[in-house]
Motif scaffolding. Sequence first.
Motif, PDB file in Angstrom:
ATOM      1  N   ASN A  77      -3.108   3.346   5.756  1.00 28.82           N
ATOM      2  CA  ASN A  77      -3.093   2.958   4.343  1.00 28.82           C
ATOM      3  C   ASN A  77      -3.667   4.036   3.436  1.00 28.82           C
ATOM      4  OD1 ASN A  77      -2.065   0.422   3.229  1.00 28.82           O
ATOM      5  ND2 ASN A  77      -3.987   0.390   2.089  1.00 28.82           N
ATOM      6  N   GLU A  78      -4.620   4.812   3.967  1.00 31.68           N
ATOM      7  CA  GLU A  78      -5.250   5.870   3.174  1.00 31.68           C
ATOM      8  C   GLU A  78      -5.104   7.218   3.885  1.00 31.68           C
ATOM      9  OE1 GLU A  78      -6.205   5.273   0.232  1.00 31.68           O
ATOM     10  OE2 GLU A  78      -6.294   3.088   0.244  1.00 31.68           O
ATOM     11  N   ASP A  79      -3.884   7.508   4.333  1.00 27.27           N
ATOM     12  CA  ASP A  79      -3.620   8.801   4.986  1.00 27.27           C
ATOM     13  C   ASP A  79      -4.034   9.973   4.109  1.00 27.27           C
ATOM     14  OD1 ASP A  79      -2.683   8.756   7.642  1.00 27.27           O
ATOM     15  OD2 ASP A  79      -0.703   8.055   7.012  1.00 27.27           O
ATOM     16  N   GLY A  80      -3.978   9.782   2.799  1.00 30.81           N
ATOM     17  CA  GLY A  80      -4.292  10.872   1.873  1.00 30.81           C
ATOM     18  C   GLY A  80      -5.731  11.342   1.919  1.00 30.81           C
ATOM     19  N   ALA A  81      -6.582  10.650   2.687  1.00 29.81           N
ATOM     20  CA  ALA A  81      -7.933  11.183   2.900  1.00 29.81           C
ATOM     21  C   ALA A  81      -7.863  12.580   3.491  1.00 29.81           C
ATOM     22  CB  ALA A  81      -8.732  10.258   3.813  1.00 29.81           C
ATOM     23  N   TYR A  82      -6.747  12.864   4.195  1.00 30.59           N
ATOM     24  CA  TYR A  82      -6.464  14.253   4.532  1.00 30.59           C
ATOM     25  C   TYR A  82      -5.458  14.770   3.492  1.00 30.59           C
ATOM     26  CZ  TYR A  82      -5.694  18.582   6.881  1.00 30.59           C
ATOM     27  OH  TYR A  82      -5.666  19.931   7.149  1.00 30.59           O
ATOM     28  N   ASN A  83      -5.825  15.697   2.654  1.00 33.96           N
ATOM     29  CA  ASN A  83      -6.989  16.538   2.673  1.00 33.96           C
ATOM     30  C   ASN A  83      -7.919  16.220   1.496  1.00 33.96           C
ATOM     31  OD1 ASN A  83      -8.378  18.771   3.821  1.00 33.96           O
ATOM     32  ND2 ASN A  83      -7.337  20.219   2.504  1.00 33.96           N
ATOM     33  N   ALA A  84      -7.697  15.035   0.863  1.00 32.94           N
ATOM     34  CA  ALA A  84      -8.458  14.700  -0.342  1.00 32.94           C
ATOM     35  C   ALA A  84      -9.957  14.628  -0.076  1.00 32.94           C
ATOM     36  CB  ALA A  84      -7.957  13.373  -0.920  1.00 32.94           C
ATOM     37  N   ALA A  85     -10.345  14.074   1.077  1.00 28.57           N
ATOM     38  CA  ALA A  85     -11.771  13.875   1.341  1.00 28.57           C
ATOM     39  C   ALA A  85     -12.549  15.175   1.419  1.00 28.57           C
ATOM     40  CB  ALA A  85     -11.951  13.080   2.633  1.00 28.57           C
ATOM     41  N   ALA A  86     -11.863  16.280   1.721  1.00 27.44           N
ATOM     42  CA  ALA A  86     -12.553  17.580   1.738  1.00 27.44           C
ATOM     43  C   ALA A  86     -13.121  17.916   0.366  1.00 27.44           C
ATOM     44  CB  ALA A  86     -11.594  18.667   2.200  1.00 27.44           C
ATOM     45  N   LEU A  87     -12.527  17.363  -0.685  1.00 30.91           N
ATOM     46  CA  LEU A  87     -13.001  17.625  -2.036  1.00 30.91           C
ATOM     47  C   LEU A  87     -14.258  16.830  -2.383  1.00 30.91           C
ATOM     48  CD1 LEU A  87      -9.509  17.614  -3.769  1.00 30.91           C
ATOM     49  CD2 LEU A  87     -10.932  19.609  -3.276  1.00 30.91           C
ATOM     50  N   LEU A 121      14.698   1.990  14.574  1.00 27.14           N
ATOM     51  CA  LEU A 121      13.613   2.658  13.863  1.00 27.14           C
ATOM     52  C   LEU A 121      12.617   1.594  13.428  1.00 27.14           C
ATOM     53  CD1 LEU A 121      12.278   5.114  12.480  1.00 27.14           C
ATOM     54  CD2 LEU A 121      13.688   4.636  10.473  1.00 27.14           C
ATOM     55  N   TYR A 122      11.386   1.725  13.887  1.00 26.29           N
ATOM     56  CA  TYR A 122      10.345   0.751  13.594  1.00 26.29           C
ATOM     57  C   TYR A 122       9.245   1.409  12.754  1.00 26.29           C
ATOM     58  CZ  TYR A 122      12.539  -1.386  17.721  1.00 26.29           C
ATOM     59  OH  TYR A 122      13.433  -1.904  18.626  1.00 26.29           O
ATOM     60  N   ILE A 123       8.536   0.596  11.949  1.00 17.39           N
ATOM     61  CA  ILE A 123       7.453   1.093  11.097  1.00 17.39           C
ATOM     62  C   ILE A 123       6.254   0.152  11.204  1.00 17.39           C
ATOM     63  CG2 ILE A 123       6.738   1.699   8.741  1.00 17.39           C
ATOM     64  CD1 ILE A 123       9.697   1.982   8.006  1.00 17.39           C
ATOM     65  N   TYR A 124       5.070   0.721  11.301  1.00 12.76           N
ATOM     66  CA  TYR A 124       3.883  -0.094  11.050  1.00 12.76           C
ATOM     67  C   TYR A 124       2.961   0.631  10.077  1.00 12.76           C
ATOM     68  CZ  TYR A 124       0.536   2.325  14.276  1.00 12.76           C
ATOM     69  OH  TYR A 124      -0.302   3.221  14.893  1.00 12.76           O
ATOM     70  N   ASN A 125       2.200  -0.179   9.338  1.00 10.89           N
ATOM     71  CA  ASN A 125       1.189   0.300   8.403  1.00 10.89           C
ATOM     72  C   ASN A 125      -0.170  -0.141   8.933  1.00 10.89           C
ATOM     73  OD1 ASN A 125      -0.260  -1.211   5.615  1.00 10.89           O
ATOM     74  ND2 ASN A 125      -0.271   0.991   5.882  1.00 10.89           N
ATOM     75  N   TYR A 126      -1.075   0.823   9.106  1.00 12.37           N
ATOM     76  CA  TYR A 126      -2.406   0.525   9.649  1.00 12.37           C
ATOM     77  C   TYR A 126      -3.392   0.403   8.500  1.00 12.37           C
ATOM     78  CZ  TYR A 126      -6.436   0.723  12.774  1.00 12.37           C
ATOM     79  OH  TYR A 126      -7.583   0.433  13.472  1.00 12.37           O
ATOM     80  N   ASN A 127      -4.008  -0.765   8.379  1.00  8.87           N
ATOM     81  CA  ASN A 127      -4.873  -1.012   7.223  1.00  8.87           C
ATOM     82  C   ASN A 127      -6.164  -1.720   7.645  1.00  8.87           C
ATOM     83  OD1 ASN A 127      -5.768  -1.066   4.599  1.00  8.87           O
ATOM     84  ND2 ASN A 127      -4.501  -2.804   3.981  1.00  8.87           N
ATOM     85  N   ILE A 128      -6.871  -1.110   8.606  1.00 12.23           N
ATOM     86  CA  ILE A 128      -8.179  -1.612   9.011  1.00 12.23           C
ATOM     87  C   ILE A 128      -9.221  -0.597   8.564  1.00 12.23           C
ATOM     88  CG2 ILE A 128      -9.652  -2.342  10.913  1.00 12.23           C
ATOM     89  CD1 ILE A 128      -7.179  -3.082  12.487  1.00 12.23           C
ATOM     90  N   PRO A 129      -9.962  -0.877   7.487  1.00 13.24           N
ATOM     91  CA  PRO A 129     -10.969   0.078   6.993  1.00 13.24           C
ATOM     92  C   PRO A 129     -12.004   0.389   8.071  1.00 13.24           C
ATOM     93  CG  PRO A 129     -10.558  -1.643   5.375  1.00 13.24           C
ATOM     94  CD  PRO A 129      -9.876  -2.077   6.641  1.00 13.24           C
ATOM     95  N   THR A 130     -12.426   1.647   8.128  1.00  9.27           N
ATOM     96  CA  THR A 130     -13.335   2.083   9.173  1.00  9.27           C
ATOM     97  C   THR A 130     -14.016   3.383   8.760  1.00  9.27           C
ATOM     98  OG1 THR A 130     -13.459   2.778  11.495  1.00  9.27           O
ATOM     99  CG2 THR A 130     -11.461   3.320  10.301  1.00  9.27           C
TER     100      THR A 130
END
Length: 540
Positions: A334-344, A435-444
Amino acid sequence: MNYKICLITVFLQWTVATTSNDPLLVQLPFGTLRGRDDGAYYSYEGIPYAEPPLGKLRFEPPQTYRQKWCGVLDASPQPKLCMQWDQLTNGTDKLVGVEDCLTLSIFKPKSSKRRSFAVLVHIHGGAFMFGGSNKAPRPSFMENGSFILVSIRYRLGPLGFLSSEDASLSGNMGLKDQRMALKWIKQHIVHFGGEPEHIVWMGFSAGGASVHLQLLQADAQRLAKVAFSMSGNALDPWVMQQSARFKAFELARIVGCGKLGSSAQLKRCLQQQPAEKIVRAVAQLQVFDYVPFNVFGVVVESKQAPAAFLTQHPRDIMNRTCAIKLPWLVSYANEDGAYNAAALMQRDANGVELIEQLNNRWFELAPHLLFYRQPGLSVKQMDAKSLQLRDQYMGQQNFSRQSYLDMQRMFTDVLFKRSIEQVTKLHRKHCKSPLYIYNYNIPTDLGAGVILSKRTDIAFGASHAADYLLTVDASARPLRAAEIIVSRKLKTMLEQFVYSKQSSLSYANCALPNNVGRQLFQLVSIRNSSCSIQQVKQLP
């Protein structure tokens, strides 16, 4: 004389290996190797699948491994990473690894119930620039004798992806390494108790994009049964390298090759340079911290290049015909964008968060951060794109700790999620394979957010690698009880995927729906203690 002695030794080793009950001894056509006992499983590491890419073999396609071992190969030491400029190494000198690194690791579960196992082939991530598969798998992922896990090491950064965009130095050597390793696994995994007919390719991030690119090869059906791209595919905007020829000659200038008249001269000079000097030059091609994070990546090769891997853009291949014949699972956190945003969210020497610099440097840095600095775009066009993104996601907010999650959402959409929608539309336009898709949304607190920011005071959500770190990579902290349950569910899902005659799969009680033949996007959303099946116009 030495050759005869070697033959005698190999024969004796074969006799011992085939009559011994020692599970640590494995006989291959190259000789005998000895692994180590890791409790829940046996490990065999540092197994060469190609000749060392040294000297004149640097920047060349991998060469078939033809050596014979005249003694028992010790496959117990932890292998070294491929040489890289590693984003996750602290300090100014980020050089780690060795050039002679084309090896793989095999982890075989202990089981009294079965003699053979399905095979999970792991292709690591790291933006084609860094990373490696020298980490042990999660015990919860290996227990109960489900999979033999095989992890591949392949060339990275300039040693793996430098390209002059012609036949002299075509590029994509890292992908060609992967391809040779995949063929090696198909041929030899039976010696370890693997089932060649039940192979699943699994890659994370750049590894997920690699799986996608390997699926585009004509012989993919002969090498695997199913495939899984986790948080990465070949249409992600960071996968394809821009201005590759310019960067190749610029790197040559940095290391002291001087003015060069041709790609052949470029290649000869770089083959004579120390590998460490070539890889350290990456730092001078980045503009801010570890930005852009993939200075060297995948290229479209010349059709005249020897052993060319990719001669058309992946989008063009998928738009023309059904290029993927295998059942394929793709996913995103769900928050894949932490790469590379979290480096900032790191703090500089004065305690100021790097994100603050975007308030004055957004138009300069945004094209590098979000990968639209392309030769075909003018500065005016890039500025317009930067303004549009800032207005859409940030509104009137400054870049700060308070607005960070809005910026992270921007990174998720642009760098990871939008491409899944593109891939799905192209696949179902031409293909019949599922073609299958899943979205992972378990905060950790597992994942790229904490790793890159080096902070635990920010709730990054289900960030990049949150699900990956529950599976084949045990480098993060030990799992908590609830995470072990999720890890086992992911493992069971993949078991079902590779063994099912229809290549169907479920997470817990949620059967993943096939996207082929559907107008809406079909996916399973994985949350803390539940899952749900969704049909949506736009991925959540």
